[in-house]
Design a protein around this motif. Structure first.
Motif, PDB file in Angstrom:
ATOM      1  N   UNK A  31       3.396  13.787 -12.393  1.00 18.13           N
ATOM      2  CA  UNK A  31       3.951  13.270 -11.151  1.00 18.13           C
ATOM      3  C   UNK A  31       3.265  13.944  -9.980  1.00 18.13           C
ATOM      4  N   UNK A  32       3.566  13.427  -8.775  1.00 18.42           N
ATOM      5  CA  UNK A  32       3.154  14.113  -7.568  1.00 18.42           C
ATOM      6  C   UNK A  32       4.103  15.263  -7.276  1.00 18.42           C
ATOM      7  N   UNK A  33       4.043  15.801  -6.064  1.00 19.11           N
ATOM      8  CA  UNK A  33       4.880  16.955  -5.741  1.00 19.11           C
ATOM      9  C   UNK A  33       6.347  16.587  -5.539  1.00 19.11           C
ATOM     10  N   UNK A  34       6.645  15.280  -5.358  1.00 24.65           N
ATOM     11  CA  UNK A  34       8.037  14.832  -5.274  1.00 24.65           C
ATOM     12  C   UNK A  34       8.763  15.229  -4.005  1.00 24.65           C
ATOM     13  N   UNK A  35       8.029  15.648  -2.977  1.00 23.81           N
ATOM     14  CA  UNK A  35       8.683  16.072  -1.735  1.00 23.81           C
ATOM     15  C   UNK A  35       9.184  14.859  -0.956  1.00 23.81           C
ATOM     16  N   UNK A  36      10.452  14.903  -0.542  1.00 25.29           N
ATOM     17  CA  UNK A  36      11.009  13.829   0.271  1.00 25.29           C
ATOM     18  C   UNK A  36      11.323  12.587  -0.540  1.00 25.29           C
ATOM     19  N   UNK A  37      12.101  11.670   0.039  1.00 27.39           N
ATOM     20  CA  UNK A  37      12.467  10.429  -0.658  1.00 27.39           C
ATOM     21  C   UNK A  37      11.296   9.455  -0.720  1.00 27.39           C
ATOM     22  N   UNK A  38      11.330   8.600  -1.751  1.00 26.10           N
ATOM     23  CA  UNK A  38      10.304   7.569  -1.867  1.00 26.10           C
ATOM     24  C   UNK A  38      10.574   6.494  -0.825  1.00 26.10           C
ATOM     25  N   UNK A  39       9.559   6.086  -0.100  1.00 25.34           N
ATOM     26  CA  UNK A  39       9.692   5.141   1.003  1.00 25.34           C
ATOM     27  C   UNK A  39       9.754   3.710   0.453  1.00 25.34           C
ATOM     28  N   UNK A  40      10.953   3.281   0.080  1.00 25.31           N
ATOM     29  CA  UNK A  40      11.120   1.943  -0.503  1.00 25.31           C
ATOM     30  C   UNK A  40      10.738   0.864   0.504  1.00 25.31           C
ATOM     31  N   UNK A  41      11.204   1.005   1.744  1.00 23.42           N
ATOM     32  CA  UNK A  41      10.891  -0.004   2.765  1.00 23.42           C
ATOM     33  C   UNK A  41       9.390  -0.081   3.000  1.00 23.42           C
ATOM     34  N   UNK A  42       8.716   1.063   3.043  1.00 15.75           N
ATOM     35  CA  UNK A  42       7.267   1.065   3.228  1.00 15.75           C
ATOM     36  C   UNK A  42       6.544   0.410   2.068  1.00 15.75           C
ATOM     37  N   UNK A  43       7.037   0.658   0.840  1.00 20.84           N
ATOM     38  CA  UNK A  43       6.415   0.045  -0.338  1.00 20.84           C
ATOM     39  C   UNK A  43       6.532  -1.473  -0.298  1.00 20.84           C
ATOM     40  N   UNK A  44       7.711  -1.968   0.056  1.00 19.39           N
ATOM     41  CA  UNK A  44       7.896  -3.421   0.144  1.00 19.39           C
ATOM     42  C   UNK A  44       7.084  -4.016   1.291  1.00 19.39           C
ATOM     43  N   UNK A  45       6.972  -3.268   2.389  1.00 17.39           N
ATOM     44  CA  UNK A  45       6.173  -3.724   3.523  1.00 17.39           C
ATOM     45  C   UNK A  45       4.698  -3.861   3.134  1.00 17.39           C
ATOM     46  N   UNK A  46       4.188  -2.859   2.402  1.00 15.21           N
ATOM     47  CA  UNK A  46       2.796  -2.911   1.946  1.00 15.21           C
ATOM     48  C   UNK A  46       2.589  -4.077   0.983  1.00 15.21           C
ATOM     49  N   UNK A  47       3.534  -4.284   0.059  1.00 15.31           N
ATOM     50  CA  UNK A  47       3.403  -5.375  -0.909  1.00 15.31           C
ATOM     51  C   UNK A  47       3.402  -6.734  -0.212  1.00 15.31           C
ATOM     52  N   UNK A  48       4.333  -6.942   0.730  1.00 11.62           N
ATOM     53  CA  UNK A  48       4.396  -8.227   1.440  1.00 11.62           C
ATOM     54  C   UNK A  48       3.161  -8.431   2.307  1.00 11.62           C
ATOM     55  N   UNK A  49       2.697  -7.375   2.959  1.00 16.04           N
ATOM     56  CA  UNK A  49       1.507  -7.493   3.798  1.00 16.04           C
ATOM     57  C   UNK A  49       0.275  -7.839   2.988  1.00 16.04           C
ATOM     58  N   UNK A  50       0.089  -7.162   1.850  1.00 16.36           N
ATOM     59  CA  UNK A  50      -1.062  -7.462   1.000  1.00 16.36           C
ATOM     60  C   UNK A  50      -0.965  -8.863   0.410  1.00 16.36           C
ATOM     61  N   UNK A  51       0.253  -9.286   0.068  1.00 12.88           N
ATOM     62  CA  UNK A  51       0.431 -10.640  -0.463  1.00 12.88           C
ATOM     63  C   UNK A  51      -0.046 -11.668   0.566  1.00 12.88           C
ATOM     64  N   UNK A  52       0.367 -11.497   1.823  1.00 12.60           N
ATOM     65  CA  UNK A  52      -0.035 -12.439   2.860  1.00 12.60           C
ATOM     66  C   UNK A  52      -1.528 -12.451   3.103  1.00 12.60           C
ATOM     67  N   UNK A  53      -2.136 -11.260   3.175  1.00 13.94           N
ATOM     68  CA  UNK A  53      -3.580 -11.185   3.438  1.00 13.94           C
ATOM     69  C   UNK A  53      -4.373 -11.778   2.277  1.00 13.94           C
ATOM     70  N   UNK A  54      -4.019 -11.395   1.045  1.00 19.38           N
ATOM     71  CA  UNK A  54      -4.753 -11.904  -0.115  1.00 19.38           C
ATOM     72  C   UNK A  54      -4.565 -13.414  -0.259  1.00 19.38           C
ATOM     73  N   UNK A  55      -3.343 -13.913   0.002  1.00 20.35           N
ATOM     74  CA  UNK A  55      -3.103 -15.358  -0.066  1.00 20.35           C
ATOM     75  C   UNK A  55      -3.957 -16.091   0.961  1.00 20.35           C
ATOM     76  N   UNK A  56      -3.997 -15.590   2.204  1.00 19.29           N
ATOM     77  CA  UNK A  56      -4.817 -16.230   3.226  1.00 19.29           C
ATOM     78  C   UNK A  56      -6.292 -16.217   2.879  1.00 19.29           C
ATOM     79  N   UNK A  57      -6.766 -15.096   2.355  1.00 22.06           N
ATOM     80  CA  UNK A  57      -8.172 -14.986   1.984  1.00 22.06           C
ATOM     81  C   UNK A  57      -8.498 -15.940   0.838  1.00 22.06           C
ATOM     82  N   UNK A  58      -7.594 -16.037  -0.144  1.00 28.00           N
ATOM     83  CA  UNK A  58      -7.826 -16.953  -1.261  1.00 28.00           C
ATOM     84  C   UNK A  58      -7.863 -18.405  -0.785  1.00 28.00           C
ATOM     85  N   UNK A  59      -7.025 -18.750   0.181  1.00 32.58           N
ATOM     86  CA  UNK A  59      -7.043 -20.122   0.700  1.00 32.58           C
ATOM     87  C   UNK A  59      -8.357 -20.399   1.422  1.00 32.58           C
ATOM     88  N   UNK A  60      -8.855 -19.406   2.161  1.00 34.40           N
ATOM     89  CA  UNK A  60     -10.164 -19.580   2.798  1.00 34.40           C
ATOM     90  C   UNK A  60     -11.244 -19.779   1.747  1.00 34.40           C
TER      91      UNK A  60
END
Length: 531
Positions: free
Chosen positions: A204-233
């Motif tokens: 594991x990593x050092x485990x300091x602090x809580x895992x940023x669930x909101x940030x993880x979902x934000x990154x996933x949704x952002x990458x989904x949108x960018x990759x989807x747009x690029x694939x459509x292009x």
């Protein structure tokens, strides 16, 4: 190995990966990667059979093919950082289980919607497996010299998987129904789960602090949108289309918000300070440029071999095999080259060799020059793999071990984004150079010329409908225009590769091998007793 927690692991598992066992661990990780890489391409040859059996609509068929890489690319950062938090081995084993269940669901799918769901679950499983393999490899091989050799084997397996997918799919389709391309995953996963549980070490990593669930979902949704747009292009959608622009804008906004959020957090999901290290940021940029320049070119080359030279799909696959074998050779020789030449010269030389191969391939015409293609593909495969090996190794070695999962996810995401952007960019260049060649073909109506300008395959269909001298003239003009477009695309690709060579000059000159801690006598005795 700072940042790695192993105290809570049982004694036997703490010793896993030590001594000769680490090479067994490498074998397990490579089998995991092979499955994911094969599954990314194995469906391509099964699309006609799936279409005939399930009768999907055009949009459903597009999602059947694209949902796996789309979901996988979107979730790499989420699961890479989750592995740093809860345990990389745990995430990998969960990925094994999900991949097996999703494979069974895909093999037995009786409708397009079920198959789309199964492929999406396969993407989730792949996103759990891919960064975990690299991050566990980073932990098991603390010595950089051995780690470089392990990464070379790992990257060679990735090259094999991409090439084996269509060949394996073709073989299975000749003897079984289309679901067999998914069913083959299940016995391998049934073996990998207990073997991985027994042999793979937990970290594991050092485990300091809580895992940023909101940030993880934000990154996933952002990458989904960018990759989807690029694939459509890349699929030929107009740039101004709402279904292209909207996902790109929303995805980019979410990723910008994600970066801003990570900079403000005391314990960020992804430590963006890694990008302040020139070797890390340069390695990520080199991965993007290498894939941007090459992956779209590979698709265009496949069309050239089949539509211009008239080769069958099997013959096309065999013609491209030298590229894969050369990539395997570069991966296996990469560790020695890295020690001798250092990251800077190795990655720079790989870019230059690949650019030279691309320029050599501009000699391709409407006639089949087997020796030219063989030479070009061998140089292309060796140069590309040399570049990617040096970039991946430098990126992973620069990342703190506590952030190994996040770093591996960033590398894989860069790979996927570079590939998607490359298809869109080089496809646009190809279309811009191809279309004007069909604007004024003698004896061909303007409407037919306009339809033929969409693609070479469509041009051949229009030519067959016209028949006679007009059809033959259109067919010749389309082939000539395609070859011209291919030459222009090759030159643009060579320019991008030379830009990558210039970027690689920021990499370290020599391979810095950190000292590996030698266990104290007491620790060594405890290790032997525990085993």
């Amino acid at each position: 190995m700072s940042g790695t927690t192993t105290a809570a692991a049982p004694p036997r598992r703490r010793a896993a990966g030590a001594g000769a066992n680490r090479w067994v661990v490498l074998v397990v990780l490579c089998v995991s990667l092979l499955l994911v890489a094969v599954d990314a391409t194995v469906l391509h040859v099964a699309v006609p059979a799936v279409t005939e059996d399930l009768r999907p609509g055009a949009i459903e068929l597009l999602w059947i093919v694209d949902v796996y890489p789309l979901v996988c690319a979107s979730l790499l950062i989420l699961f890479g950082t989750l592995g740093d938090r809860v345990g990389r081995r745990r995430v990998l084993l969960l990925g094994y289980g999900l991949f097996g269940v999703a494979s069974a669901l895909a093999a037995l799918a009786d409708g397009a919607q079920v198959l789309i769901l199964a492929r999406a679950l396969l993407g989730v499983g792949g996103a759990m497996i891919m960064p975990a393999t690299l991050s566990i490899l980073r932990q098991v091989f603390p010595d950089r010299r051995e780690r470089a050799l392990a990464i070379g084997v790992w990257s060679a397996v990735a090259a094999v998987g991409a090439a084996v997918g269509p060949l394996l799919g073709g073989f299975l389709l000749e003897h079984f129904w289309w679901g067999s391309v998914f069913l083959v995953n299940i016995p391998l996963m049934l073996v990998s789960l207990p073997v991985g549980r027994l042999l793979l070490p937990e970290s594991k990593g050092d485990g300091a602090g809580p895992w940023d669930v909101a940030g993880a979902l934000m990154a996933a949704a952002g990458l989904f949108g960018v990759v989807l747009g690029v694939k459509r292009l890349g699929g030929g959608e107009p740039v101004a289309s709402a279904v292209t622009v909207l996902p790109l804008l929303v995805g980019a906004a979410l990723l910008a918000a994600f970066v801003r959020r990570q900079r403000r957090r005391t314990h960020p999901l992804v430590d963006l300070r890694m990008f302040r290290r020139p070797a890390f940021s340069t390695s990520v940029g080199c991965i993007v440029l290498a894939m941007l320049a090459l992956v779209g070119l590979e698709l265009i080359a496949a069309q050239y071999l089949q539509l211009v030279l008239g080769l069958s799909p099997l013959q096309t696959g065999l013609r491209l095999l030298p590229l894969t074998f050369a990539a395997m050779a570069a991966g296996l020789a990469g560790a020695r080259m890295l020690r001798r030449f250092g990251p800077r010269r190795m990655v720079c030389a790989g870019f230059c060799l690949t650019a030279g191969a691309v320029v050599l391939l501009t000699a391709m015409g409407r006639e089949d020059h087997c020796a030219l293609l063989l030479t070009g593909f061998v140089l292309l495969g060796f140069g590309l793999e040399t570049t990617l090996f040096g970039a991946y190794e430098s990126m992973l070695s620069e990342a703190p071990q506590a952030q190994a999962g996040g770093a591996a996810a960033i590398g894989e995401t860069s790979y996927q984004l570079g590939a998607g952007i490359g298809i869109a960019l080089l496809g646009s260049v190809m279309n811009a150079a191809y279309g004007p060649g069909l604007a004024d073909v003698p004896g061909v109506p303007a409407s037919a010329s306009s339809a033929a300008g969409h693609s070479l395959g469509e041009a051949y269909e229009v030519a067959a409908q016209l028949g006679g001298p007009a059809g033959a003239a259109l067919r010749r003009a389309a082939a000539d225009a395609f070859v011209h477009g291919l030459h222009v695309t090759l030159l643009v690709s060579a320019g991008l590769l030379l830009l990558g060579a210039a970027m690689a000059l920021r990499l370290p000159r020599v391979m810095q091998c950190e000292a590996v801690a030698v266990p104290a006598p007491r620790d060594a005795v405890e290790s032997r007793v525990s085993v």
